[in-house]
Scaffold this active site. Structure first.
Site, PDB file in Angstrom:
ATOM      1  N   VAL A 177      63.968  42.496   3.545  1.00 60.17           N
ATOM      2  CA  VAL A 177      64.038  42.615   2.095  1.00 60.17           C
ATOM      3  C   VAL A 177      62.650  42.999   1.584  1.00 60.17           C
ATOM      4  O   VAL A 177      61.640  42.452   2.037  1.00 60.17           O
ATOM      5  CB  VAL A 177      64.483  41.288   1.447  1.00 60.17           C
ATOM      6  CG1 VAL A 177      64.691  41.480  -0.056  1.00 60.17           C
ATOM      7  CG2 VAL A 177      65.755  40.783   2.103  1.00 60.17           C
ATOM      8  N   LYS A 186      67.262  45.611   0.127  1.00 56.49           N
ATOM      9  CA  LYS A 186      67.636  45.046   1.422  1.00 56.49           C
ATOM     10  C   LYS A 186      68.020  46.203   2.340  1.00 56.49           C
ATOM     11  O   LYS A 186      68.883  47.012   2.003  1.00 56.49           O
ATOM     12  CB  LYS A 186      68.844  44.107   1.298  1.00 56.49           C
ATOM     13  CG  LYS A 186      68.607  42.876   0.454  1.00 56.49           C
ATOM     14  CD  LYS A 186      69.853  41.998   0.484  1.00 56.49           C
ATOM     15  CE  LYS A 186      69.704  40.779  -0.403  1.00 56.49           C
ATOM     16  NZ  LYS A 186      70.884  39.894  -0.353  1.00 56.49           N
ATOM     17  N   GLY A 198      65.006  39.076   8.524  1.00 57.60           N
ATOM     18  CA  GLY A 198      65.968  38.256   9.252  1.00 57.60           C
ATOM     19  C   GLY A 198      66.609  39.059  10.356  1.00 57.60           C
ATOM     20  O   GLY A 198      66.201  40.187  10.652  1.00 57.60           O
ATOM     21  N   LEU A 207      59.284  41.150   1.507  1.00 57.65           N
ATOM     22  CA  LEU A 207      59.564  39.818   0.969  1.00 57.65           C
ATOM     23  C   LEU A 207      60.104  38.877   2.033  1.00 57.65           C
ATOM     24  O   LEU A 207      59.921  37.667   1.956  1.00 57.65           O
ATOM     25  CB  LEU A 207      60.562  39.916  -0.186  1.00 57.65           C
ATOM     26  CG  LEU A 207      60.066  40.595  -1.467  1.00 57.65           C
ATOM     27  CD1 LEU A 207      61.183  40.653  -2.503  1.00 57.65           C
ATOM     28  CD2 LEU A 207      58.867  39.854  -2.036  1.00 57.65           C
ATOM     29  N   GLY A 208      60.792  39.444   3.018  1.00 67.20           N
ATOM     30  CA  GLY A 208      61.346  38.589   4.057  1.00 67.20           C
ATOM     31  C   GLY A 208      62.062  39.418   5.094  1.00 67.20           C
ATOM     32  O   GLY A 208      62.411  40.582   4.870  1.00 67.20           O
ATOM     33  N   ASP A 259      77.823  30.667   0.940  1.00 67.90           N
ATOM     34  CA  ASP A 259      76.489  30.319   1.418  1.00 67.90           C
ATOM     35  C   ASP A 259      75.670  29.655   0.316  1.00 67.90           C
ATOM     36  O   ASP A 259      74.462  29.844   0.236  1.00 67.90           O
ATOM     37  CB  ASP A 259      75.770  31.572   1.929  1.00 67.90           C
ATOM     38  CG  ASP A 259      74.487  31.233   2.701  1.00 67.90           C
ATOM     39  OD1 ASP A 259      74.440  30.147   3.311  1.00 67.90           O
ATOM     40  OD2 ASP A 259      73.547  32.047   2.668  1.00 67.90           O
TER      41      ASP A 259
END
Length: 339
Positions: free
Chosen positions: A31, A46, A26, A23-24, A141
């Site tokens: 994730v 995650k 970083g 999904l992503g 955040d």
């Protein structure tokens, strides 16, 4: 590609969850979308990189924050189900999988939100955030990409706050815990309160009111389509906060934004935190008073609701989870740090 390696490695199954797709990714990890094979339900996994997980003290911080996140339970908060260490030394958290679209993706499709839509969203954010604050947890955040619009089983729209991964337990602050740790900025500059950027007097610590400031930024962007303070550098951003008069910000609101709503947003954006709303409850009371009760909000919402629904088709949002680790990575180049 580290995230692709995980998908093709022995980590394809984690705690009865089969990894389906990325999904992503970083600076801290990645994730994934996963399926719980026993429950036949989707989850978000995650995974934190092993080299980070092996740093001295990292696991203790990870565990403390995971315990805090696991204690949160509210319809407007994404639920943490599990966390642990994998055989290769990596760390993972297992989250509720959210289908929907974040507000940042929404803003790409429209110029701005109406006052009624903004109040509808923010009051739900406050409902979930209040639970976190009551447990001594600050999000730190809050931004457009950490607020998701989803649809419940009853078909009703609902807001979900995601990514409490950098949440801070203010009842038990770590020694020297201010706005940075190991030189890494915590949060997003364009949404962060001055105290998150180091503007604290001796002995002061970040508290709940930092989240109130961030919500003010979110409301301002939803109503105007832009951030209240924009600069190319961190120093420039701090200067903007300190010098831009509220009168100038007020001129950026669209005509349909009621004056009282503008007052609420600008109060949230006060440099001195003593001048902001002092709790989620007090901010929600002000918004509820503005709405003149549920009848006012309901009448206006029924008129805008169909179009608002069309604005976020319920497809899986990789966008929101792709930012899951973004706030814990070193600050991006200035021109890409502000969204």
């Amino acid at each position: 590609d580290w995230s692709s390696d995980v998908c093709s490695s022995d980590l394809q199954v984690i705690r009865d969850c089969e990894i389906l797709s990325v999904l992503g990714e970083g600076g801290m990890g990645a994730v994934y979308k996963a399926r719980h094979v026993e429950l036949d339900a989707f989850r978000a996994v995650k995974i934190i990189r092993r080299e980070l997980a092996e740093k001295p003290g990292f696991y203790e911080r990870f565990r403390n924050e995971a315990v805090l996140a696991e204690s949160l339970s509210h319809p407007n908060l994404v639920k943490l189900y599990d966390f642990s260490r994998l055989d290769d030394g990596s760390l993972y958290t297992l989250w509720e999988f959210v289908e929907g679209e974040d507000l940042r993706a929404q803003m790409k499709k429209r110029e701005r939100f109406s006052p009624e839509e903004t109040v509808f969203v923010i009051r739900q954010v406050l409902a979930g955030l209040s639970v976190a604050h009551q447990k001594g947890i600050i999000h730190r955040d809050l931004a457009l990409d950490n607020i998701m619009m989803v649809r419940g089983k009853d078909g009703a729209e609902r807001v979900k706050i995601i990514d409490f991964g950098i949440a801070k337990d203010i009842e038990n602050p770590r020694d020297g815990d201010r706005s940075t740790e190991v030189g890494v900025f915590v949060g997003k500059v364009g949404y962060s309160a001055p105290e998150q950027l180091g503007d604290l007097r001796s002995g002061e610590t970040i508290d709940y009111r930092a989240d109130i400031f961030s919500l003010g930024v979110v409301m301002f962007k939803m109503l105007t389509g832009r951030l209240p303070y924009e600069a190319a550098t961190l120093t420039g951003y701090m200067r903007e906060i300190a010098t831009v008069p509220k009168k100038s910000l007020r001129e950026l609101f669209p005509p349909e934004a009621p004056g009282k709503l503008q007052d609420i947003v600008l109060r949230c954006l006060s440099v001195e935190r003593e001048e902001r709303f002092q709790s989620c409850e007090s901010l929600d009371t002000a918004l509820r008073s503005l709405a003149k009760g549920e009848d006012w909000l309901g009448q206006h919402w029924q008129r805008v609701r169909p179009g608002f629904r069309l604005a976020f088709p319920l497809t899986v949002s990789a966008t929101a989870w792709s930012y899951a680790f973004r706030a814990l990575t070193p600050l991006a180049p200035p021109k890409t740090a502000y969204v």
